[in-house]
Design a protein around this motif. Structure first.
Motif: not given
Ligand code: S3P
Length: 433
Positions: A29-33
């Protein structure tokens, strides 16, 4: 809801060999955000292609971010901190609490307005925990139905830095505030009652943010820009947990689970398995992108498993693994007490209720408590029909229970495993051949 059910038979086939489980959900999730908010292209490998992370991709695409998905790699073409565009419609976060809460911190600081909601479960999960601190920062964020749940109406505005003392140990709350803090007019800090997973702090540092941690306090300074950074996602210890349990419980098993994230804020299950007398060891320990990983060697240990107490600061480090730890406890000798885990009431379903209702149906001696459960282990689990509550972790935990049951266990609405692991049942079948 469907009337679909998955029936799992007891297994005598040992779990042997080397396996790899999918990429870490929180890190994916965090890598996309963070990629979306950076200047440049972020290349992500071992990304978790599961419904929750696809919800995150979908939300950022709707805000103008180009994200290329190929089988081996995701490329996020970052828009910079101030490059997101107003979506033309409601942002839909599906079943994902992480998407909903983290994105809210970002949206609070944009120069456009958004309506944000998710599925029936998301619309019941508490959002006051982010509405309160974000409002303290100056955010204009409201619960549409005035019930402190989604749909959320977020009108982007200028934010102030705050020093927030959080009543809950929650990485979603902490991360939401830290992300808002990227845009604030001064320093923002979050102090937690116990340390929650710190992937946001570690990864944001890699993207060039001025973020630091001291004990239970994480601090961020506003950023001019973030800079793209390639991410290699470790395999998810929360997914590995099901096969750790399978290998511990099925006679003759010895399984090597490769490249698992063992960040200390996530790895409580390893300590608990050792405390219960289970055989688990770490091999090839290394660090990549600030995240520690290892290969986990797990061997059959049911004969030596005994009860334990799980409480306090350990709880946030294994919160998602409690349903499958409960399965281990059901087959361990003696009593296992799980306390300080009231957060389980507000996960994808009420996991204290779901675990105890299902376990009682299978003849297990379990007493739910306000903040956990007490399980008296025995040497058998009965077959029966249990409900997934549309919660992926309930579905997978009881699939593992079925391996050692006296007869078949059927799980209703099992397809919810696609939230974190669409191929879970295929891998289970494959390993039992
Ligand atoms: C997550 C944090 C935890 C965890 C969830 C993922 C994250 O939730 O249970 O599955 O990625 O930050 P809380 O922040 O509610 O504890």
């Amino acid at each position: 809801m469907t009337n679909n059910a998955k029936t799992i038979s007891p297994s005598t086939t040992p779990f042997k060999g080397t396996v790899t489980v999918p990429g870490d959900k929180s890190i994916s999730h965090r890598s996309i955000m963070f990629g979306a908010l950076s200047k440049g292209d972020t290349h992500i490998t071992n990304f978790l292609m599961a419904d929750d992370c696809l919800s995150t991709i979908d939300c950022f695409r709707k805000m103008g971010v180009n994200i290329d998905v190929s089988p081996d790699e995701i490329t996020v073409h970052g828009m910079g901190l101030h490059g997101l565009k107003a979506p033309s419609d409601t942002l839909y976060t599906g079943n994902s609490g992480t998407t909903t809460r983290l994105i809210s911190g970002i949206l609070a600081a944009q120069d456009f307005n958004v309506r944000l909601t998710g599925d029936a479960s998301i619309e019941k999960r508490p959002m006051k925990r982010i509405i309160t601190p974000l409002t303290m920062m100056g955010a204009d964020i409201k619960s549409e139905k005035e019930n402190d749940c989604a749909p959320l109406l977020i009108n982007g505005t200028k934010l102030h830095g705050i020093d927030y003392v959080s009543p809950v140990a929650s990485a979603q709350v902490k991360s939401s505030i830290l992300l808002a803090g990227l845009y604030a007019d001064g320093k923002t800090s979050v102090t937690e009652p116990a340390l929650s997973r710190n992937h946001t702090e570690l990864m944001l540092k890699g993207f060039g943010a001025d973020v630091s941690s001291e004990g239970l306090c994480a601090t961020i300074h506003p950023a001019e820009e973030l800079h793209a950074c390639d991410i290699s996602v470790p395999s998810d210890i929360s997914s590995a947990a099901y096969f750790i349990a399978a290998a511990l419980l099925v006679p003759g098993s010895e399984l090597l689970i490769k490249n698992v994230g063992i960040n200390p804020t996530r790895a409580g299950i390893i300590e608990v398995v050792k405390n219960m007398g289970g055989k688990i060891s770490l091999e090839n320990v290394r660090t990549s992108g600030g995240e520690e990983t290892a290969d986990l060697l797990v061997s059959y240990s049911r004969d030596t498993l005994h009860g334990t107490t799980i409480e306090g600061a350990l709880i946030p480090t294994l919160i998602d693994e409690i349903p499958v730890i409960a399965v281990l406890a059901a087959l361990a000798e003696g009593t296992t007490v799980i306390k300080d885990a009231a957060e389980l009431h507000v996960k994808e379903c009420d996991r204290i209720d779901a675990v105890s209702t299902n376990m009682k149906k299978l003849g297990i001696d379990i007493t739910p408590t306000e903040d956990g459960m007490i399980i008296n282990g025995s040497n058998h689990i009965s077959g029966g029909v249990i409900e997934s509550y549309n919660d992926h972790r309930i579905s997978m935990s009881f699939a593992i229970a079925a391996l050692t049951a006296d007869s078949d266990i059927s799980i209703t609405n099992p397809e919810c495993v696609s939230i974190s692991w669409p191929g879970f049942f295929d891998m289970l079948d494959e390993l039992r051949k």
